[in-house]
Scaffold this motif. Sequence first.
Motif, short mmCIF file in Angstrom:
data_model
loop_
_atom_site.label_atom_id
_atom_site.label_comp_id
_atom_site.label_asym_id
_atom_site.label_seq_id
_atom_site.Cartn_x
_atom_site.Cartn_y
_atom_site.Cartn_z
N TRP A 1 24.13 17.80 37.03
CA TRP A 1 24.58 18.56 35.86
C TRP A 1 26.07 18.35 35.71
O TRP A 1 26.84 18.64 36.63
N LEU B 1 30.25 23.10 39.41
CA LEU B 1 28.87 23.00 38.95
C LEU B 1 28.32 21.59 39.17
O LEU B 1 27.18 21.42 39.59
N GLU B 2 29.16 20.59 38.90
CA GLU B 2 28.72 19.22 39.14
C GLU B 2 28.46 19.00 40.62
O GLU B 2 27.46 18.39 41.01
N LEU C 1 18.70 27.68 40.13
CA LEU C 1 19.74 27.18 39.24
C LEU C 1 19.15 26.26 38.18
O LEU C 1 18.08 25.69 38.39
N TRP D 1 19.52 23.23 37.18
CA TRP D 1 19.14 21.87 37.56
C TRP D 1 17.98 21.86 38.55
O TRP D 1 17.39 20.83 38.77
N GLU D 2 17.63 23.03 39.10
CA GLU D 2 16.49 23.12 40.00
C GLU D 2 15.20 23.41 39.25
O GLU D 2 14.12 23.24 39.77
N ALA E 1 24.35 29.73 35.82
CA ALA E 1 25.00 29.17 37.01
C ALA E 1 26.50 29.42 37.02
O ALA E 1 27.12 29.34 38.08
N ARG F 1 18.03 13.50 41.05
CA ARG F 1 19.09 13.72 42.05
C ARG F 1 19.05 12.61 43.10
O ARG F 1 20.07 12.10 43.52
N SER G 1 25.29 20.78 41.84
CA SER G 1 24.06 20.14 41.37
C SER G 1 23.88 18.74 41.93
O SER G 1 22.93 18.05 41.57
#
Length: 136
Positions: free
Chosen positions: A30, A22-23, A77, A79-80, A3, A90, A26
């Motif tokens: 993440w 990135l946070e 990604l 987290w997916e 990512a 989430r 996500s």
Amino acid sequence: HDALPISLKEEPAHGYEVMRRLEEMSGGLWQPSPGSIYPHLQMLEDEGLVTATEVDGTRTYTLTEAGRAESDTDPRLPWEAGGEGASQARELRNGMGQLFLAAKQLAGAGEQAQIERGIAIIQKARKELYSILAED
């Protein structure tokens, strides 16, 4: 799939900006740390996927053409990858954000008795969440 290159697609960034992106990408699921991001950025630089330049005493990372191609290869990604569980996590985090906003509004506009009720509700919810974790 990595990512980090995706976080640099729009524009170059320093390490802390990469972590923030990135946070955000996500939805808070993440939250990478400096101890994981900086070595990873160094590895990407060693592989020729990013270049680093000093800008005002801060290392700024830019995707190379190879890095851009890498970021286009697989849209899934990290987290997916968790499927349903990641989606539910989430949703739980988003619910906490909504709860925070409601509590903030109550704190600003509520009367003393209403605020006290709000505190009691939040304390009860916290205890119930911990009791879920304590289940066998």
